[in-house]
Write an enzyme that holds these catalytic residues in place. Sequence first.
Site, PDB file in Angstrom:
ATOM      1  N   ASP A  34      33.784 -48.417  38.287  1.00 38.55           N
ATOM      2  CA  ASP A  34      32.960 -47.197  38.130  1.00 38.55           C
ATOM      3  C   ASP A  34      33.501 -45.948  38.823  1.00 38.55           C
ATOM      4  O   ASP A  34      32.732 -45.176  39.412  1.00 38.55           O
ATOM      5  CB  ASP A  34      31.529 -47.474  38.618  1.00 38.55           C
ATOM      6  CG  ASP A  34      30.839 -48.589  37.862  1.00 38.55           C
ATOM      7  OD1 ASP A  34      31.447 -49.148  36.934  1.00 38.55           O
ATOM      8  OD2 ASP A  34      29.692 -48.908  38.200  1.00 38.55           O
ATOM      9  N   GLU A  82      29.833 -47.680  34.471  1.00 34.50           N
ATOM     10  CA  GLU A  82      28.390 -47.861  34.302  1.00 34.50           C
ATOM     11  C   GLU A  82      27.905 -46.814  33.305  1.00 34.50           C
ATOM     12  O   GLU A  82      28.317 -45.643  33.377  1.00 34.50           O
ATOM     13  CB  GLU A  82      27.676 -47.681  35.647  1.00 34.50           C
ATOM     14  CG  GLU A  82      26.170 -47.963  35.570  1.00 34.50           C
ATOM     15  CD  GLU A  82      25.471 -47.892  36.918  1.00 34.50           C
ATOM     16  OE1 GLU A  82      26.156 -47.891  37.960  1.00 34.50           O
ATOM     17  OE2 GLU A  82      24.223 -47.840  36.919  1.00 34.50           O
ATOM     18  N   LYS A 139      29.401 -51.099  31.141  1.00 37.55           N
ATOM     19  CA  LYS A 139      28.363 -52.023  31.618  1.00 37.55           C
ATOM     20  C   LYS A 139      27.057 -51.269  31.839  1.00 37.55           C
ATOM     21  O   LYS A 139      27.054 -50.168  32.393  1.00 37.55           O
ATOM     22  CB  LYS A 139      28.825 -52.704  32.914  1.00 37.55           C
ATOM     23  CG  LYS A 139      29.068 -51.776  34.089  1.00 37.55           C
ATOM     24  CD  LYS A 139      29.637 -52.570  35.273  1.00 37.55           C
ATOM     25  CE  LYS A 139      29.831 -51.736  36.508  1.00 37.55           C
ATOM     26  NZ  LYS A 139      28.642 -51.140  37.072  1.00 37.55           N
ATOM     27  N   LYS A 142      24.567 -52.957  37.296  1.00 43.29           N
ATOM     28  CA  LYS A 142      25.390 -52.738  38.473  1.00 43.29           C
ATOM     29  C   LYS A 142      26.562 -53.726  38.498  1.00 43.29           C
ATOM     30  O   LYS A 142      27.662 -53.387  38.914  1.00 43.29           O
ATOM     31  CB  LYS A 142      24.543 -52.868  39.753  1.00 43.29           C
ATOM     32  CG  LYS A 142      23.331 -51.922  39.802  1.00 43.29           C
ATOM     33  CD  LYS A 142      23.717 -50.475  39.608  1.00 43.29           C
ATOM     34  CE  LYS A 142      22.522 -49.542  39.751  1.00 43.29           C
ATOM     35  NZ  LYS A 142      22.823 -48.188  39.252  1.00 43.29           N
ATOM     36  N   VAL A 167      33.500 -47.900  43.312  1.00 41.38           N
ATOM     37  CA  VAL A 167      32.284 -47.396  43.964  1.00 41.38           C
ATOM     38  C   VAL A 167      31.034 -47.922  43.259  1.00 41.38           C
ATOM     39  O   VAL A 167      31.090 -48.248  42.086  1.00 41.38           O
ATOM     40  CB  VAL A 167      32.273 -45.849  43.938  1.00 41.38           C
ATOM     41  CG1 VAL A 167      33.442 -45.294  44.738  1.00 41.38           C
ATOM     42  CG2 VAL A 167      32.267 -45.286  42.524  1.00 41.38           C
ATOM     43  N   THR A 168      29.907 -47.964  44.021  1.00 48.01           N
ATOM     44  CA  THR A 168      29.852 -47.837  45.461  1.00 48.01           C
ATOM     45  C   THR A 168      29.903 -49.228  46.091  1.00 48.01           C
ATOM     46  O   THR A 168      29.494 -50.205  45.462  1.00 48.01           O
ATOM     47  CB  THR A 168      28.574 -47.099  45.932  1.00 48.01           C
ATOM     48  OG1 THR A 168      27.418 -47.830  45.539  1.00 48.01           O
ATOM     49  CG2 THR A 168      28.499 -45.703  45.358  1.00 48.01           C
ATOM     50  N   CYS A 172      27.547 -51.367  43.119  1.00 49.17           N
ATOM     51  CA  CYS A 172      28.240 -52.029  42.007  1.00 49.17           C
ATOM     52  C   CYS A 172      29.399 -52.917  42.455  1.00 49.17           C
ATOM     53  O   CYS A 172      29.688 -53.935  41.803  1.00 49.17           O
ATOM     54  CB  CYS A 172      28.694 -50.994  40.989  1.00 49.17           C
ATOM     55  SG  CYS A 172      27.289 -50.248  40.127  1.00 49.17           S
ATOM     56  N   GLN A 212      30.842 -65.120  57.833  1.00 49.90           N
ATOM     57  CA  GLN A 212      30.557 -66.534  57.570  1.00 49.90           C
ATOM     58  C   GLN A 212      31.743 -67.219  56.886  1.00 49.90           C
ATOM     59  O   GLN A 212      31.576 -67.996  55.940  1.00 49.90           O
ATOM     60  CB  GLN A 212      29.299 -66.686  56.712  1.00 49.90           C
ATOM     61  CG  GLN A 212      28.057 -66.021  57.312  1.00 49.90           C
ATOM     62  CD  GLN A 212      26.832 -66.252  56.473  1.00 49.90           C
ATOM     63  OE1 GLN A 212      26.383 -67.384  56.318  1.00 49.90           O
ATOM     64  NE2 GLN A 212      26.288 -65.183  55.918  1.00 49.90           N
TER      65      GLN A 212
HETATM   66  N1  TIU Z   1      28.534 -47.839  40.424  1.00 52.71           N
HETATM   67  C1  TIU Z   1      27.498 -47.872  41.231  1.00 52.71           C
HETATM   68  O1  TIU Z   1      27.593 -48.263  42.385  1.00 52.71           O
HETATM   69  N2  TIU Z   1      26.296 -47.387  40.741  1.00 52.71           N
HETATM   70  C2  TIU Z   1      25.325 -46.834  41.526  1.00 52.71           C
HETATM   71  O2  TIU Z   1      24.275 -46.468  41.034  1.00 52.71           O
HETATM   72  N3  TIU Z   1      25.617 -46.695  42.837  1.00 52.71           N
HETATM   73  C3  TIU Z   1      24.879 -46.026  43.784  1.00 52.71           C
HETATM   74  O3  TIU Z   1      25.227 -46.109  44.953  1.00 52.71           O
HETATM   75  N4  TIU Z   1      23.837 -45.279  43.411  1.00 52.71           N
END
Ligand code: TIU
Length: 248
Positions: A34, A82, A139, A142, A167-168, A172, A212
């Site tokens: 993303d 996304e 997609k 997430k 990200v993030t 995701c 862990q």
């Molecule tokens: N790609 C992804 O992480 N989608 C999000 O909506 N991330 C946020 O941190 N909002």
Amino acid sequence: MSETATTPTAPLAVSARPYDFTFDPATTALVVIDMQRDFLEPGGFGESLGNDVSQLRSTIQPLQAVLAAVRAAGLTVIHTREGHLPDLSDLPPAKLHRGDAALRIGDLGPKGRILIRGEYGQDIIDELAPVDGEYVIDKPGKGAFYATAFGDVLAEKGITSLVVAGVTTEVCVHTTVREANDRGFECLVLSDCVGSYFPEFQRVALEMVAAQGGIFGWVAPSADFLAALASPAPAADSTVPAPAVTAS
Ligand code: TIU
């Protein structure tokens, strides 16, 4: 074929947390999650949620270097985006209505309709544009596996290990790594190639992966992954495990 620095010999070992990550380049994919204008540039989905999008930009340069190296080494590269269909038929009301976003998914923003497939803002940033031969997985969720062909692509290519960037980190990237872990993939998260709008989440999210004994996978800076990729010698006394991979 003769060996060169750009045709690594498997298995290779990356110095990582909680211990070395071993991988075979032939069965490893770089997964770039993303890296879209909607998350990294002003006027998109990330900013509409109240985030400072500049927080994510430190990932771009190291990820460019990783992309260049894996392209030279011939690894499979998979980008995800996304986003939703223009008629919003794949958008659950819970995702549309949650929070108090300034612009909601499907609304018209300065870079097109927010998080809608085919819009300028929903595409990958210029700096990391996919090249011919790379996969781009759209997609709606997430995680990269949910309602996509991602699992099928991995199965077709015989991929068993994922090197994950994007990200993030805590949204995701984490969702995808958790989904991948449950499907038997070995995941290495590149710590400087994943980004969060929240520095404390970045730190904790990375710790959660490697804690862990590596409950979800491994974590390493990209420099250590690049060093392994450039190393001509196989890792000493190591074999790459072949997990059971189930296509979703
Ligand atoms: N790609 C992804 O992480 N989608 C999000 O909506 N991330 C946020 O941190 N909002």
